[in-house]
Design a protein around this motif. Structure first.
Motif, PDB file in Angstrom:
ATOM      1  N   LEU A 107       0.830  -1.204   0.000  1.00  0.00           N
ATOM      2  CA  LEU A 107       0.000   0.000   0.000  1.00  0.00           C
ATOM      3  C   LEU A 107       0.865   1.255   0.000  1.00  0.00           C
ATOM      4  N   ALA A 108       1.947   1.239   0.781  1.00  0.00           N
ATOM      5  CA  ALA A 108       2.863   2.382   0.798  1.00  0.00           C
ATOM      6  C   ALA A 108       3.517   2.575  -0.564  1.00  0.00           C
ATOM      7  N   SER A 124       3.991   5.555  -5.814  1.00  0.00           N
ATOM      8  CA  SER A 124       3.788   5.641  -7.263  1.00  0.00           C
ATOM      9  C   SER A 124       2.787   6.731  -7.621  1.00  0.00           C
ATOM     10  N   MET A 125       1.814   6.961  -6.736  1.00  0.00           N
ATOM     11  CA  MET A 125       0.812   8.016  -6.957  1.00  0.00           C
ATOM     12  C   MET A 125       1.333   9.390  -6.550  1.00  0.00           C
ATOM     13  N   GLU A 126       2.540   9.425  -5.979  1.00  0.00           N
ATOM     14  CA  GLU A 126       3.153  10.651  -5.467  1.00  0.00           C
ATOM     15  C   GLU A 126       2.302  11.277  -4.367  1.00  0.00           C
ATOM     16  N   ASP A 127       1.631  10.435  -3.613  1.00  0.00           N
ATOM     17  CA  ASP A 127       0.872  10.851  -2.441  1.00  0.00           C
ATOM     18  C   ASP A 127       1.775  10.631  -1.230  1.00  0.00           C
ATOM     19  N   TRP A 128       2.676  11.581  -0.998  1.00  0.00           N
ATOM     20  CA  TRP A 128       3.766  11.370  -0.064  1.00  0.00           C
ATOM     21  C   TRP A 128       3.306  11.266   1.381  1.00  0.00           C
ATOM     22  N   GLU A 168      13.476   5.495  -1.513  1.00  0.00           N
ATOM     23  CA  GLU A 168      12.859   5.773  -2.816  1.00  0.00           C
ATOM     24  C   GLU A 168      12.129   7.111  -2.788  1.00  0.00           C
ATOM     25  N   MET A 169      11.443   7.375  -1.694  1.00  0.00           N
ATOM     26  CA  MET A 169      10.779   8.667  -1.552  1.00  0.00           C
ATOM     27  C   MET A 169      11.803   9.791  -1.565  1.00  0.00           C
ATOM     28  N   THR A 170      12.923   9.591  -0.867  1.00  0.00           N
ATOM     29  CA  THR A 170      13.968  10.617  -0.806  1.00  0.00           C
ATOM     30  C   THR A 170      14.561  10.876  -2.183  1.00  0.00           C
ATOM     31  N   PRO A 215      -3.999  16.244   4.797  1.00  0.00           N
ATOM     32  CA  PRO A 215      -4.027  16.654   3.394  1.00  0.00           C
ATOM     33  C   PRO A 215      -2.869  16.019   2.648  1.00  0.00           C
ATOM     34  N   ILE A 216      -2.974  15.954   1.348  1.00  0.00           N
ATOM     35  CA  ILE A 216      -1.997  15.242   0.529  1.00  0.00           C
ATOM     36  C   ILE A 216      -0.817  16.138   0.195  1.00  0.00           C
TER      37      ILE A 216
END
Length: 561
Positions: free
Chosen positions: A200-201, A206-210, A289-291, A344-345
């Motif tokens: 899920l994370a 991938s959706m850039e919903d950080w 990966e987020m970084t 919020p996103i």
């Protein structure tokens, strides 16, 4: 005396290997270590003198009762019929050998008896590029077992991969939304499994919903890594490892000796991320990966938007000045945990930049051969401030009074788990060392100077860059390591680069060296190398690959297939 053709470890005391193995039997978790083979040697002319020697052999005895207690991979909490060592081994076997038809035939038969096997059948179908049939299998099976988390996870993984190269941005978002629904449902079906939350994370990333990615990562159930059972033996009197003629290569034979005397900076030895295994390794990979995608500063900002930070918690927990009247006593923990709506996103609605009061580090600093370091490079990576963990809230003063206005800003925040807070600190150290390294290299190149490191240091820096998803820099470090001495880790690191560039000759030469090293030092068989050769044969043809191998000369030693 004829030298033995198998490894031999000589016992200090007769039968001590047997006794040591017997003592560890009660502590074995799964199949146990490799099988022990012990021999007693006796001289014909001196029967009273006996010498005990032993070695280990690998393999699974299918007749043993331990075959029905296989356990599972380190990221699976509870093994089941489709998530265990046996099924993982079967899937790896079909993937490595390309015998998808055999796998499909096997799982089709088992599926008629147990619908759970549909997830395994679908995975093999996807390996064989039978996507339409795989989707049909999953669709029909989900109807029969709508809360099977492995099937839901298989769907989510497939949809996420299909979203990587869409024809239109709209199609990408559509596929990711479908993947999100499957992944979210799998967490409901198996809330105690790490894999469902990690998937899920990954979908949120991938959706850039950080913010949701970070919140989901914080929800992952973590558990201690359990390594494979290893033999616990006393120190042997002697060790004999026979050298086979086909494994004699100077660069490989001299590798152990060349390691002695290599200087390694303490800061490189203290990087804790290199020791991560199991769930912590996978969670760290998601964080890095987020970084790599949004940068460290933006990640810190999102972190401060999602989680309650230590400084704000302390300031907001202090009693407000002035009369409180009959206001209800409240605390940060009750406000954060009382079921507030989601954040919020992407942190667009917040102004807190997550800046730390102290940006300096007391850890050892990476320096080049001249002993000079660039303080600007070290300061360019901001040190993260600490968040508030659930343990700290529970141990704090729950009766502290605060006004509604002071605590209202906590409504959309969460408490950060201690392990995730620790991961941020570990990531900071990785980024700090990486930034210093790259800055120093740039300065040396600008002055046309040679940047010197030991082979071990280059190997560590390559692994560091690889962890941070900087593949080009990792390859550069691995190449520098190989220019000094042979390193199987460094060579494995650049092998993927050779494959990506379709460099057939370099790929074959690398595989030859790695296979020779494994054979020389009695290492485990590597399915990845077999997969590399199989892929080469599929792309280039068996005749061409055979000709390259037969014509390859490695340090004046001709290797013939």
């Amino acid at each position: 005396m004829v030298a033995p053709a198998v490894p031999e470890l000589t016992e200090e005391l007769l039968n001590e290997s047997i006794e040591a193995r017997t003592e560890t039997l009660a502590a074995l978790r799964e199949l146990g270590p490799p099988d022990l083979v012990q021999l007693i040697k006796q001289a014909p002319r001196n029967p009273g003198k006996q010498i005990g020697v032993y070695h280990h052999v690998t393999g699974v005895d299918a007749s043993s009762s331990a075959s029905w207690q296989l356990g599972s991979d380190s990221v699976v909490q509870v093994p089941n019929n489709v998530s265990n060592h046996l099924t993982a081994g079967l899937l790896k076997y079909f993937h490595t050998t390309g015998r998808f038809a055999s796998g499909i035939n096997l799982f089709e038969k088992l599926r008629s008896k147990n619908v759970e096997v549909s997830s395994l059948l679908a995975k093999v179908l996807l390996m064989g590029n039978e996507e339409v049939q795989a989707v049909r299998v999953l669709h029909d099976s989900i109807k029969q077992s709508p809360m099977d988390y492995v099937m839901l996870d298989t769907q989510a993984e497939f949809l996420k991969k299909k979203a990587l190269n869409p024809n239109t941005p709209e199609l990408k978002q559509e596929r990711l939304k479908m993947a999100l629904g499957c992944a979210d449902r799998s967490t409901v079906a198996a809330p105690s499994e790490f894999g469902t939350w990690a998937r899920l994370a990954e979908v949120y990333v991938s959706m850039e919903d950080w913010e949701n990615a970070l919140t989901t990562l914080n929800s992952c159930p973590m558990f201690t890594y359990q390594d494979k059972d290893a033999p616990m033996m006393p120190e042997p009197k002697e060790i004999f490892l026979p050298t086979l003629p086909e494994t004699r290569l100077d660069e490989i034979d001299s590798e152990p000796e060349s390691k002695y005397g290599e200087q390694i900076h303490p800061s490189l030895l203290s990087l804790r991320a290199a020791q991560y295994r199991g769930t912590f390794k996978q969670a760290y990979s998601i964080l890095t990966e987020m970084t790599a995608k949004i940068g460290w500063d933006q990640l810190l900002k999102i972190r401060s938007n999602v989680f309650v930070m230590e400084e704000e918690y302390r300031s907001e927990s202090k009693p407000a000045p002035g009369p409180q009247g009959d206001a209800e006593k409240r605390s940060a923990s009750t406000d954060v945990l009382r079921g507030s709506p989601g954040p919020p996103i992407n942190g667009d609605d917040h102004t807190d930049d997550g800046k730390s009061a102290t940006g300096e580090s007391t850890a050892p600093t990476l320096v080049a051969e001249n002993g000079v370091t660039d303080s600007g490079a070290e300061e360019s990576v901001e040190k993260p401030s600490h968040t508030v963990t659930p343990e700290e809230v529970k141990g704090g003063n729950e009766d502290a009074e605060a006004t509604e206005e002071q605590l209202s800003r906590f409504n959309n925040k969460r408490l950060c788990e201690r392990w995730l807070d620790s991961l941020f600190m570990v990531l900071y150290e990785d980024l700090r060392i990486y930034t210093i390294w790259r800055t120093e290299m740039a300065q040396y190149r600008a002055q046309s100077l040679h940047y010197k490191k030991s082979a071990e240091e280059w190997e560590i820096l390559g692994s560091l860059a690889e962890r941070l998803h900087h593949q080009a820099e990792a390859v550069e470090a691995f190449r520098a390591c190989l220019s000094i001495r042979f390193s199987p880790k460094a060579l494995s690191g650049i092998l993927a680069d050779f494959e990506k560039d379709k460099n057939t000759r370099e790929t074959v030469a690398s595989v030859i060296r790695l296979v020779t090293w494994q054979y020389r030092w009695y290492s485990e068989f590597s399915p990845e190398l077999l997969l590399t050769i199989r892929t080469l044969i599929e792309d280039e043809g068996a005749v061409k690959v055979r000709s390259i191998i037969q014509a390859t000369t490695v340090l004046e030693e001709e290797v013939v297939m």
